[in-house]
Design an enzyme around this catalytic site. Structure first.
Site, short mmCIF file in Angstrom:
data_model
loop_
_atom_site.label_atom_id
_atom_site.label_comp_id
_atom_site.label_asym_id
_atom_site.label_seq_id
_atom_site.Cartn_x
_atom_site.Cartn_y
_atom_site.Cartn_z
N ASN A 34 0.85 -1.19 0.00
CA ASN A 34 0.00 0.00 0.00
C ASN A 34 0.88 1.23 0.00
O ASN A 34 2.10 1.14 0.04
CB ASN A 34 -0.97 -0.03 1.19
CG ASN A 34 -0.22 -0.06 2.51
OD1 ASN A 34 0.44 0.91 2.88
ND2 ASN A 34 -0.31 -1.16 3.23
N LEU A 35 0.26 2.41 -0.03
CA LEU A 35 0.99 3.66 -0.26
C LEU A 35 1.47 4.34 1.02
O LEU A 35 1.88 5.49 0.98
CB LEU A 35 0.13 4.62 -1.08
CG LEU A 35 -0.14 4.18 -2.53
CD1 LEU A 35 -1.08 5.17 -3.22
CD2 LEU A 35 1.17 4.07 -3.31
#
Ligand code: CTP
Ligand code: CA
Length: 219
Positions: A34-35
């Protein structure tokens, strides 16, 4: 706040944190992540060290430099993060879960690189353990702090996580306000209710969170 940090409010305390994303392998060269940048977790680790604590940071892959005075343990998958956290949680006074732990991982990662033979493919995912909830459920848990990054209904979800995971403190933020950026707007949730903090840099927000934790620790 400067005077507060000169007073070393976490002197003698052992703080354990998680930060960054996790990476859940699909095959040797691919995976799910994920970011999360890890910036908030690293800012908190640094603030805890500046407040006099002995700090261990269990970090997913971020590319960030380890803050001065912090012991870093680098991990990749949620299961590794869980193992490294549970090995240290019992001897910690404070646990802060800042990591964006992947909620699911591929059920059967391939030992070999997957070839594109099929026209389509389906990946079965299984749920990862909730590291923060497991630490909070220990017989003599550290003071546990959770993060809740939400896209909507912040108060409902953040307070729900605080109650469900049995946490004394949750830091909530709307992802439009914080994810990836330099500034952050957060609201603290405890048994007494919601306490908004002023929008500030991640460094300043981290110091305010540390101050809030120190106030709530048993002396
Ligand atoms: N957390 C954790 N282990 C997980 C998932 C979350 O330790 N497997 C921690 C995070 O580090 C954070 C808190 O739990 O401190 C809340 O994470 P979040 O993703 O916001 O909540 P979830 O409980 O995973 O629920 P959902 O993703 O459905 O909102
Ligand atoms: Ca989640």
């Amino acid at each position: 706040l400067i005077a507060f940090f000169q007073a070393k409010p976490l002197a003698g305390k052992r703080v354990l944190l998680t930060a960054g994303p996790t990476f859940e392998a699909l095959d040797p060269v691919r995976g799910i992540t994920n970011l999360s940048t890890g910036k908030m977790g690293y800012a908190l680790a640094r603030a805890c060290a500046q407040a006099g604590a002995a700090v261990t940071l269990v970090s997913g892959p971020t590319g960030l430099a380890c803050p001065r005075g912090v012991l870093r343990v680098e991990v990749s998958a949620a299961l590794e993060m869980q193992r490294e956290v549970l090995a240290r949680a019992g001897e910690s006074d404070v646990f802060i879960g800042v990591a964006a732990v992947a909620d699911y991982r591929p059920a059967t990662p391939s030992a070999q690189k997957i070839k594109k033979n099929a026209a389509a493919m389906t990946v079965e995912l299984v749920k990862n353990p909730d590291i923060l909830a497991e630490v909070a459920a220990l017989p003599r848990p550290p003071f546990c702090v959770g993060f809740a990054a939400e896209s909507h209904d912040l108060a409902t979800y953040a307070e729900g996580k605080r109650v469900n995971k049995k946490l004394p403190l949750v830091v909530g933020n709307l992802i439009s306000d914080g994810f990836g950026g330099e500034d952050n707007t957060v609201v603290l949730f405890d048994a007494a209710g919601a306490h908004p903090l002023a929008t500030a840099s991640k460094t300043e927000v981290a110091r305010s969170i540390v101050a809030a934790i120190a106030e709530r620790l048993p002396h």
